[in-house]
Motif scaffolding. Structure first.
Motif, PDB file in Angstrom:
ATOM      1  N   ILE A 392       0.866  -1.185   0.000  1.00 44.98           N
ATOM      2  CA  ILE A 392       0.000   0.000   0.000  1.00 44.98           C
ATOM      3  C   ILE A 392       0.897   1.228   0.000  1.00 44.98           C
ATOM      4  O   ILE A 392       1.741   1.388   0.882  1.00 44.98           O
ATOM      5  CB  ILE A 392      -0.902   0.056   1.253  1.00 44.98           C
ATOM      6  N   ILE A 393       0.720   2.061  -1.001  1.00 43.87           N
ATOM      7  CA  ILE A 393       1.435   3.339  -0.991  1.00 43.87           C
ATOM      8  C   ILE A 393       0.397   4.405  -0.638  1.00 43.87           C
ATOM      9  O   ILE A 393      -0.731   4.377  -1.138  1.00 43.87           O
ATOM     10  CB  ILE A 393       2.130   3.610  -2.352  1.00 43.87           C
ATOM     11  N   ALA A 394       0.751   5.301   0.265  1.00 40.77           N
ATOM     12  CA  ALA A 394      -0.217   6.322   0.665  1.00 40.77           C
ATOM     13  C   ALA A 394       0.450   7.691   0.670  1.00 40.77           C
ATOM     14  O   ALA A 394       1.643   7.816   0.982  1.00 40.77           O
ATOM     15  CB  ALA A 394      -0.761   6.014   2.057  1.00 40.77           C
ATOM     16  N   ILE A 395      -0.321   8.702   0.303  1.00 38.37           N
ATOM     17  CA  ILE A 395       0.156  10.077   0.443  1.00 38.37           C
ATOM     18  C   ILE A 395      -0.664  10.717   1.563  1.00 38.37           C
ATOM     19  O   ILE A 395      -1.861  10.474   1.686  1.00 38.37           O
ATOM     20  CB  ILE A 395       0.061  10.864  -0.896  1.00 38.37           C
ATOM     21  N   VAL A 396       0.002  11.472   2.426  1.00 38.91           N
ATOM     22  CA  VAL A 396      -0.641  11.978   3.632  1.00 38.91           C
ATOM     23  C   VAL A 396      -0.370  13.472   3.821  1.00 38.91           C
ATOM     24  O   VAL A 396       0.769  13.919   3.677  1.00 38.91           O
ATOM     25  CB  VAL A 396      -0.084  11.249   4.888  1.00 38.91           C
ATOM     26  N   GLY A 397      -1.387  14.221   4.162  1.00 38.43           N
ATOM     27  CA  GLY A 397      -1.177  15.634   4.478  1.00 38.43           C
ATOM     28  C   GLY A 397      -2.468  16.422   4.313  1.00 38.43           C
ATOM     29  O   GLY A 397      -3.228  16.212   3.366  1.00 38.43           O
ATOM     30  N   ASN A 398      -2.714  17.339   5.247  1.00 37.98           N
ATOM     31  CA  ASN A 398      -3.939  18.142   5.192  1.00 37.98           C
ATOM     32  C   ASN A 398      -3.985  19.051   3.965  1.00 37.98           C
ATOM     33  O   ASN A 398      -5.066  19.470   3.552  1.00 37.98           O
ATOM     34  CB  ASN A 398      -4.042  19.019   6.443  1.00 37.98           C
ATOM     35  N   GLU A 399      -2.819  19.357   3.384  1.00 40.84           N
ATOM     36  CA  GLU A 399      -2.772  20.262   2.231  1.00 40.84           C
ATOM     37  C   GLU A 399      -3.661  19.786   1.092  1.00 40.84           C
ATOM     38  O   GLU A 399      -4.204  20.589   0.343  1.00 40.84           O
ATOM     39  CB  GLU A 399      -1.346  20.372   1.671  1.00 40.84           C
ATOM     40  N   MET A 400      -3.795  18.467   0.953  1.00 37.57           N
ATOM     41  CA  MET A 400      -4.510  17.971  -0.233  1.00 37.57           C
ATOM     42  C   MET A 400      -5.991  18.340  -0.238  1.00 37.57           C
ATOM     43  O   MET A 400      -6.633  18.312  -1.264  1.00 37.57           O
ATOM     44  CB  MET A 400      -4.285  16.465  -0.413  1.00 37.57           C
ATOM     45  N   ARG A 401      -6.523  18.748   0.932  1.00 37.98           N
ATOM     46  CA  ARG A 401      -7.918  19.220   0.961  1.00 37.98           C
ATOM     47  C   ARG A 401      -8.068  20.464   0.101  1.00 37.98           C
ATOM     48  O   ARG A 401      -9.133  20.741  -0.420  1.00 37.98           O
ATOM     49  CB  ARG A 401      -8.330  19.570   2.384  1.00 37.98           C
ATOM     50  N   LYS A 402      -6.987  21.245   0.023  1.00 36.15           N
ATOM     51  CA  LYS A 402      -7.075  22.523  -0.683  1.00 36.15           C
ATOM     52  C   LYS A 402      -6.544  22.467  -2.103  1.00 36.15           C
ATOM     53  O   LYS A 402      -6.810  23.336  -2.898  1.00 36.15           O
ATOM     54  CB  LYS A 402      -6.271  23.580   0.093  1.00 36.15           C
ATOM     55  N   HIS A 403      -5.716  21.482  -2.397  1.00 33.71           N
ATOM     56  CA  HIS A 403      -5.131  21.416  -3.735  1.00 33.71           C
ATOM     57  C   HIS A 403      -6.012  20.614  -4.683  1.00 33.71           C
ATOM     58  O   HIS A 403      -6.536  19.575  -4.303  1.00 33.71           O
ATOM     59  CB  HIS A 403      -3.748  20.755  -3.683  1.00 33.71           C
ATOM     60  N   ILE A 404      -6.128  21.115  -5.906  1.00 32.32           N
ATOM     61  CA  ILE A 404      -6.919  20.400  -6.902  1.00 32.32           C
ATOM     62  C   ILE A 404      -6.004  19.487  -7.706  1.00 32.32           C
ATOM     63  O   ILE A 404      -4.875  19.865  -8.028  1.00 32.32           O
ATOM     64  CB  ILE A 404      -7.625  21.407  -7.832  1.00 32.32           C
ATOM     65  N   GLY A 405      -6.499  18.284  -7.970  1.00 30.80           N
ATOM     66  CA  GLY A 405      -5.756  17.409  -8.890  1.00 30.80           C
ATOM     67  C   GLY A 405      -4.657  16.576  -8.265  1.00 30.80           C
ATOM     68  O   GLY A 405      -3.871  15.966  -8.987  1.00 30.80           O
ATOM     69  N   VAL A 406      -4.607  16.544  -6.928  1.00 27.26           N
ATOM     70  CA  VAL A 406      -3.550  15.747  -6.290  1.00 27.26           C
ATOM     71  C   VAL A 406      -3.738  14.257  -6.599  1.00 27.26           C
ATOM     72  O   VAL A 406      -2.792  13.564  -6.995  1.00 27.26           O
ATOM     73  CB  VAL A 406      -3.531  15.981  -4.759  1.00 27.26           C
ATOM     74  N   ALA A 407      -4.982  13.788  -6.439  1.00 25.08           N
ATOM     75  CA  ALA A 407      -5.242  12.370  -6.696  1.00 25.08           C
ATOM     76  C   ALA A 407      -4.899  12.035  -8.143  1.00 25.08           C
ATOM     77  O   ALA A 407      -4.240  11.034  -8.427  1.00 25.08           O
ATOM     78  CB  ALA A 407      -6.704  12.049  -6.402  1.00 25.08           C
ATOM     79  N   GLY A 408      -5.318  12.915  -9.058  1.00 24.36           N
ATOM     80  CA  GLY A 408      -5.050  12.691 -10.481  1.00 24.36           C
ATOM     81  C   GLY A 408      -3.561  12.549 -10.747  1.00 24.36           C
ATOM     82  O   GLY A 408      -3.120  11.595 -11.393  1.00 24.36           O
ATOM     83  N   ARG A 409      -2.767  13.479 -10.199  1.00 25.24           N
ATOM     84  CA  ARG A 409      -1.311  13.423 -10.413  1.00 25.24           C
ATOM     85  C   ARG A 409      -0.693  12.179  -9.786  1.00 25.24           C
ATOM     86  O   ARG A 409       0.222  11.568 -10.326  1.00 25.24           O
ATOM     87  CB  ARG A 409      -0.651  14.659  -9.796  1.00 25.24           C
ATOM     88  N   PHE A 410      -1.220  11.839  -8.615  1.00 26.50           N
ATOM     89  CA  PHE A 410      -0.711  10.645  -7.895  1.00 26.50           C
ATOM     90  C   PHE A 410      -0.900   9.407  -8.774  1.00 26.50           C
ATOM     91  O   PHE A 410       0.044   8.668  -9.065  1.00 26.50           O
ATOM     92  CB  PHE A 410      -1.480  10.533  -6.569  1.00 26.50           C
ATOM     93  N   PHE A 411      -2.154   9.242  -9.260  1.00 28.36           N
ATOM     94  CA  PHE A 411      -2.427   8.039 -10.044  1.00 28.36           C
ATOM     95  C   PHE A 411      -1.728   8.075 -11.399  1.00 28.36           C
ATOM     96  O   PHE A 411      -1.200   7.075 -11.861  1.00 28.36           O
ATOM     97  CB  PHE A 411      -3.944   7.846 -10.227  1.00 28.36           C
ATOM     98  N   SER A 412      -1.714   9.255 -12.052  1.00 28.93           N
ATOM     99  CA  SER A 412      -1.084   9.225 -13.383  1.00 28.93           C
ATOM    100  C   SER A 412       0.430   9.071 -13.301  1.00 28.93           C
ATOM    101  O   SER A 412       1.024   8.449 -14.167  1.00 28.93           O
ATOM    102  CB  SER A 412      -1.502  10.393 -14.275  1.00 28.93           C
ATOM    103  N   SER A 413       1.049   9.572 -12.218  1.00 27.02           N
ATOM    104  CA  SER A 413       2.492   9.342 -12.126  1.00 27.02           C
ATOM    105  C   SER A 413       2.774   7.838 -11.977  1.00 27.02           C
ATOM    106  O   SER A 413       3.733   7.316 -12.540  1.00 27.02           O
ATOM    107  CB  SER A 413       3.124  10.145 -10.990  1.00 27.02           C
ATOM    108  N   LEU A 414       1.899   7.156 -11.242  1.00 23.69           N
ATOM    109  CA  LEU A 414       2.079   5.697 -11.115  1.00 23.69           C
ATOM    110  C   LEU A 414       1.866   5.023 -12.472  1.00 23.69           C
ATOM    111  O   LEU A 414       2.624   4.132 -12.875  1.00 23.69           O
ATOM    112  CB  LEU A 414       1.115   5.121 -10.076  1.00 23.69           C
ATOM    113  N   ALA A 415       0.837   5.480 -13.190  1.00 22.74           N
ATOM    114  CA  ALA A 415       0.548   4.889 -14.504  1.00 22.74           C
ATOM    115  C   ALA A 415       1.727   5.096 -15.455  1.00 22.74           C
ATOM    116  O   ALA A 415       2.153   4.169 -16.154  1.00 22.74           O
ATOM    117  CB  ALA A 415      -0.725   5.508 -15.077  1.00 22.74           C
TER     118      ALA A 415
END
Ligand code: ASP
Ligand code: MG
Length: 457
Positions: A392-415
């Protein structure tokens, strides 16, 4: 005042203790209470001496006592020059170890280890290390005083406490204050044992290993500390495991909740539950490196602070098993409850859950002794697919509530790195996103995501 805690590696050798003493002496804060762990490895040795004793292996525990004696007397010889202090130290070490030897002998007859006896035995680790450090400081002309905390607890249990509940810790903390404050008023630095007493249920069960952090937090609360410093062998909590990414950086400040998430997701350094008395009372907790005292370290505060990145840290947990459950009728209510109850009955904790119309997947840390029994039981009612060696790889931090597209970048970098994701989960508090990947992709995934979000391009 400041509450300073030095862990096992900071007390691990004469050299480390000398360095610890220098940190205390040159500390900018005048009023300090110091708490120490046992010299590294000593608590483990003491725990195994107890096991040898109940197995009636006298030679086994004698060898251990000998090893502990050598470790401490070697350090004492290097650390303490003044004859009178040296003699005091040697007598102390020998008396304590001979008492322990008698205690272990009694255990060979009883053949059973209660939590009280276990506490009696492991107490010695911190008693010896605190004595060593205080004698070294005195030898250098400092006003330091060896302060064993377990007498406070014994006096409390003669009265009205039978459990180590919240009320107990409140009362204990109060007593701590009444013992430590007069010393501080006399400009003496108390050197306290991280072990604080034979508490109901035993310290390892009631608080857990690493209890000295908790002691330092209780002291911080008791003496109204401005700051609690946990001195260890790393410069703080990092953006990821430095063994995987050598450019991992230190996180300047994070919230108690983020620290808890990180610890639960496998990042070590400190278990935040051990510092809750501090956080609850709004006392800043700072992780510092004994071997690099000028490094700023990591501050853990109630609210934390956003970094300029999209999140704070990447964690990875390996050896994960994914169970996917299907039933003829998935819409049947109660499958989730049944699944959770089955796991609970084997004391197996679930990390991630993901559901669809036709299946439910859960992840479990591999290596649990009852995992195969759980699977056999579930197979009686469901179709179960088991896949081992996931991560399981996880990214952690309250900042992501405010940033747009974090999940998208996370998944596409893995892809882009050709890493297949088999399960996704977002934490309920919107401060972490996890993905299940093949165990063999784990390190590469961490490197890729670290580069994507943290390295300036
Ligand atoms: N020496 C104890 C342990 O190893 C306590 C501590 O280090 O905080 O668990
Ligand atoms: Mg420790």
């Amino acid at each position: 005042m400041f509450s300073l805690k030095f862990g096992g590696t900071s007390m691990g050798s004469a050299e480390a203790i000398a360095q610890t003493a220098q940190i205390i002496i040159h500390h900018p804060e005048k009023d300090k209470v110091v708490t120490v762990s046992a010299m590294s490895g000593v608590t483990d040795l003491l725990l195994s001496s107890a096991q040898y004793a109940i197995q009636n292996n006298v030679q086994g525990y004698k060898n251990i006592l000998q090893e502990i004696e050598e470790k401490h007397s070697t350090a004492l010889k290097i650390l303490v020059k003044e004859e009178e202090f040296y003699k005091e130290g040697i007598d102390f070490i020998q008396t304590k170890l001979s008492n322990l030897s008698n205690f272990l002998h009694a255990l060979t007859v009883i053949g059973e280890l209660s939590s009280r006896s276990n506490d009696e035995i492991i107490a010695l680790g911190e008693i010896l290390s605190a004595k060593l450090l205080s004698l070294h400081l005195q030898d250098l002309g400092e006003k330091a005083e060896f302060t064993s905390l377990d007498t406070i607890v014994s006096s409390m249990f003669k009265h009205d406490h039978t459990t180590s509940d919240k009320h107990f810790f409140e009362c204990f903390s109060h007593k701590l204050g009444s013992i430590l404050t007069p010393l501080l008023e006399k400009n003496v630095t108390p050197i306290c044992t991280g072990f604080f007493g034979k508490i109901p249920g035993g310290i390892v069960n009631a608080v857990g290993r690493g209890y000295s952090d908790f002691t330092a937090a209780l002291i911080g609360k008791a003496c109204n500390a401005e700051e609690i410093q946990i001195w260890t062998d790393v410069s703080g909590i990092l953006s990821t495991d430095p063994r995987i990414v050598k450019e991992a950086h230190v996180i300047t400040e994070l919230s108690f909740n983020e620290a808890t998430e990180l610890a639960n997701l496998g990042a070590k350094v400190i278990h935040p539950q051990t510092i809750w008395p501090a956080v609850k009372n709004n006392i800043l907790v700072r992780i510092k490196n004994t071997m690099a005292p000028d490094d700023p370290g990591t501050a853990i505060t109630k609210r934390g602070k956003d970094s300029h990145y999209a999140f704070k840290s990447i964690t990875v947990q390996k050896n994960i098993t994914v169970l996917t459950i299907q039933s003829a009728n998935m819409s049947e209510s109660g499958i989730l409850i049944d699944l959770f109850q089955s796991c609970a009955s084997y004391d197996i904790s679930i990390d991630l859950v993901s559901t669809s119309e036709s299946s439910i997947s859960i992840t479990i840390q591999n290596g649990h002794q009852h995992l195969s029994r759980l699977i056999t039981e579930l197979e009686k009612r469901y179709m179960v697919k088991t896949v081992h060696n996931k991560a399981i790889i996880a990214i952690v931090g309250n900042e992501m509530r405010k940033h747009i597209g974090v999940a998208g970048r996370f998944f596409s970098s893995l892809a882009e790195a050709n890493i297949n994701i088999s399960m996704i989960s977002q934490g309920a508090n919107e401060s972490n996103i996890s993905a299940v990947i093949a165990g063999s992709d784990a390190n590469n995934a961490v490197k890729t995501v670290h580069k994507e979000f943290f390295h300036t391009k």
